[in-house]
Design a protein around this motif. Structure first.
Motif, PDB file in Angstrom:
ATOM      1  N   MET A  44       0.823  -1.208   0.000  1.00 36.25           N
ATOM      2  CA  MET A  44       0.000   0.000   0.000  1.00 36.25           C
ATOM      3  C   MET A  44       0.856   1.258   0.000  1.00 36.25           C
ATOM      4  N   MET A  45       1.975   1.242   0.738  1.00 37.02           N
ATOM      5  CA  MET A  45       2.830   2.426   0.781  1.00 37.02           C
ATOM      6  C   MET A  45       3.489   2.674  -0.574  1.00 37.02           C
ATOM      7  N   ILE A  46       3.962   1.601  -1.248  1.00 40.40           N
ATOM      8  CA  ILE A  46       4.564   1.754  -2.576  1.00 40.40           C
ATOM      9  C   ILE A  46       3.531   2.298  -3.565  1.00 40.40           C
ATOM     10  N   PHE A  47       2.324   1.720  -3.499  1.00 37.10           N
ATOM     11  CA  PHE A  47       1.272   2.197  -4.398  1.00 37.10           C
ATOM     12  C   PHE A  47       0.936   3.658  -4.131  1.00 37.10           C
ATOM     13  N   MET A  48       0.851   4.035  -2.857  1.00 42.85           N
ATOM     14  CA  MET A  48       0.520   5.411  -2.518  1.00 42.85           C
ATOM     15  C   MET A  48       1.619   6.376  -2.946  1.00 42.85           C
ATOM     16  N   LEU A  49       2.892   5.958  -2.805  1.00 42.93           N
ATOM     17  CA  LEU A  49       3.985   6.829  -3.226  1.00 42.93           C
ATOM     18  C   LEU A  49       3.944   7.064  -4.736  1.00 42.93           C
ATOM     19  N   GLN A  50       3.714   5.983  -5.483  1.00 41.06           N
ATOM     20  CA  GLN A  50       3.626   6.133  -6.935  1.00 41.06           C
ATOM     21  C   GLN A  50       2.432   7.006  -7.336  1.00 41.06           C
ATOM     22  N   TRP A  51       1.332   6.812  -6.673  1.00 39.07           N
ATOM     23  CA  TRP A  51       0.131   7.604  -6.995  1.00 39.07           C
ATOM     24  C   TRP A  51       0.352   9.077  -6.685  1.00 39.07           C
ATOM     25  N   VAL A  52       0.951   9.333  -5.523  1.00 39.16           N
ATOM     26  CA  VAL A  52       1.220  10.727  -5.146  1.00 39.16           C
ATOM     27  C   VAL A  52       2.203  11.359  -6.118  1.00 39.16           C
ATOM     28  N   GLU A  53       3.214  10.569  -6.496  1.00 42.09           N
ATOM     29  CA  GLU A  53       4.209  11.083  -7.444  1.00 42.09           C
ATOM     30  C   GLU A  53       3.546  11.486  -8.763  1.00 42.09           C
ATOM     31  N   ASP A  54       2.674  10.645  -9.300  1.00 42.11           N
ATOM     32  CA  ASP A  54       1.985  10.954 -10.552  1.00 42.11           C
ATOM     33  C   ASP A  54       1.020  12.119 -10.386  1.00 42.11           C
ATOM     34  N   GLU A  55       0.283  12.149  -9.271  1.00 41.54           N
ATOM     35  CA  GLU A  55      -0.689  13.208  -9.051  1.00 41.54           C
ATOM     36  C   GLU A  55      -0.021  14.568  -8.955  1.00 41.54           C
ATOM     37  N   VAL A  56       1.151  14.636  -8.352  1.00 42.37           N
ATOM     38  CA  VAL A  56       1.860  15.921  -8.245  1.00 42.37           C
ATOM     39  C   VAL A  56       2.246  16.427  -9.637  1.00 42.37           C
ATOM     40  N   SER A  57       2.740  15.494 -10.469  1.00 37.48           N
ATOM     41  CA  SER A  57       3.140  15.894 -11.829  1.00 37.48           C
ATOM     42  C   SER A  57       1.934  16.337 -12.645  1.00 37.48           C
ATOM     43  N   LEU A  58       0.838  15.584 -12.584  1.00 39.84           N
ATOM     44  CA  LEU A  58      -0.354  15.941 -13.358  1.00 39.84           C
ATOM     45  C   LEU A  58      -0.957  17.254 -12.878  1.00 39.84           C
ATOM     46  N   ASN A  59      -0.920  17.513 -11.601  1.00 42.60           N
ATOM     47  CA  ASN A  59      -1.427  18.794 -11.085  1.00 42.60           C
ATOM     48  C   ASN A  59      -0.577  19.963 -11.570  1.00 42.60           C
TER      49      ASN A  59
END
Length: 444
Positions: A44-59
């Protein structure tokens, strides 16, 4: 053929595991659950880190669109580069071929594109430029902003080491906690399993309060069992003594009958045999009232105790006292209502009188005689004497513990409990003892 006479101890049906293995299994279960939970947390932590990383770039791409549109309307040529790594286009001619056909993505697309080895973040929209609708493409290469493999390995290593440390720490705490909970049980089990159990069961002072209550209960039950065993032994000695005396009379009289043919002598011996046999029968009947399972108190209806019955059941005992120079006084006040039959009444009063006879003083003052007074009231029977009285060790003790003052007190206490009578024994003034039987209120 040899017969094995070894006594085998039967145990309750339980598992073969001990408390030590129980603690080990609990710790193992906790470790397994911790490993599974840690694995889920890691994923879950790896998935959340990847998701946060992508969301920051898309924002970042989406938020930069107003500024890019403003610059294009001012006439800024394309491609428009925004530090550190954002590039904007409004026509497909300037889009690098390695990015592929970005115009194929729908309007409003904001996501990551994986084209072979190239990873790209794309935001596609449209705006009005020079009076006509124009396409807008804002891109950001993923390799410039995403964590590299070494960084991901470092994060993964930290998460794994951290979770393993937590598992080891919690496992140690769980192990110590369960060891503390199980330790009092192990202590009691070892003490109970010894060939010679200790005089008193004990547990450590750090044990929980409930284990202290359990230990006190074990000690209390053990003390009660020891007291009951002593009472049973005293009762057996008393019963054998009560039956041995008339049996000796019967055997002695039978031998004398064969020696002298004199009619008067044989008549006296037969009378002795008859009285002894009657005494044995009364003793056996009284004992049966104690040992039979059903409550004998409910089997006998209440009745009035007559003065003539008292004199009859105590006739032999009074004669023995008179032969020893002890005066027996019967002070009749009122007829009590009782349930026990004559055999039980005889056993009670005879034993009390015998105790008084055995405790008589030999070194009385000149002109003073030994006496025993039996007082009968409506709800009370009292036997007083001027004998030796209670010793210092006997004062303040219960009647069932006064075995040294007479084995008969054991059976007296037992019979009184059977019929809800109250028995007390205390010192008389100025000397001697007072035995009191308090009777319950009954109606005929």
């Amino acid at each position: 053929m040899s017969v094995d006479m070894t006594k085998q101890t039967s145990h309750a049906t339980t598992s073969n595991s001990s408390t030590h293995s129980f603690v080990g299994r609990l710790t193992l279960y906790f470790v397994l659950i911790g490993v599974m939970a840690s694995g889920l947390i890691y994923l879950m932590m790896i998935f959340m880190l990847q998701w946060v990383e992508d969301e920051v770039s898309l924002n970042n791409l989406r938020d930069s669109a107003p500024y890019v549109i403003k610059q294009f309307r001012k006439g800024t040529p394309e491609p428009l580069v925004l530090p550190p790594n954002i590039t904007a286009f409004h026509s497909t001619h300037f889009i690098p071929s390695k990015y592929g056909q970005l115009q194929n993505y729908p309007l409003g697309f904001n996501g990551e594109i994986n084209e072979d080895v190239n990873e790209l973040f794309l935001y596609r929209s449209e705006f009005v430029l020079n009076g006509r609708m124009t396409q807008l493409y804002i891109t950001m290469p993923a390799e410039n902003i995403e964590l590299n493999r070494d960084q991901w390995n470092g994060i993964s290593t930290f998460i794994i080491v951290f979770t393993i440390g937590l598992i080891l720490l919690f496992s140690f705490a769980i192990f110590k906690l369960f060891r503390r909970l199980i330790a009092p049980i192990n202590q009691l089990s070892m003490q109970l399993g010894q060939n010679k159990p200790p005089k008193e069961f004990t547990v450590s002072h750090s044990a929980a309060k409930e284990f202290g209550i359990l230990t006190d209960s074990l000690n209390n039950y053990r003390q009660q069992n020891e007291t009951l065993m002593k009472q049973e032994q005293a009762f057996a000695r008393y019963a054998s003594h009560e039956l041995r005396t008339p049996l000796s009379i019967v055997l002695g009289s039978a031998k004398l009958l064969a020696q002298k043919p004199d009619a008067d002598f044989q008549l006296r011996q037969r009378e002795r045999i008859t009285r002894a046999a009657q005494d044995m029968q009364n003793t056996v009947e009284a004992l049966l009232n104690i040992v039979k399972q059903e409550k004998s108190a409910n089997a006998n209806p209440p009745r009035l105790l007559a003065e003539q019955e008292i004199k009859h059941v105590l006739e032999t005992t009074i004669s023995q006292a008179q032969q020893q120079g002890i005066e027996v006084i019967i002070d009749w006040h009122d007829a009590p209502i009782v349930q026990p039959n004559s055999a039980v009444i005889k056993m009670l009063l005879t034993n009390l009188l015998n105790n008084a006879i055995n405790a008589s003083c030999e070194d009385l003052a000149e002109g003073e005689a030994s006496w025993i007074k039996l007082s009968i009231f409506e709800h009370q029977i009292m036997i007083e004497d001027n004998g030796q009285g209670l010793s210092d060790s006997e004062k303040g003790n219960q009647a069932s513990e006064l075995v040294g003052h007479g084995l008969g007190l054991v059976i007296i206490e037992t019979l009184c409990q059977r019929y809800n009578w109250q028995f007390s024994l205390k010192a008389n003034q100025p000397k001697g003892c007072v035995a009191t039987l308090s009777l319950p209120k009954l109606t005929v």
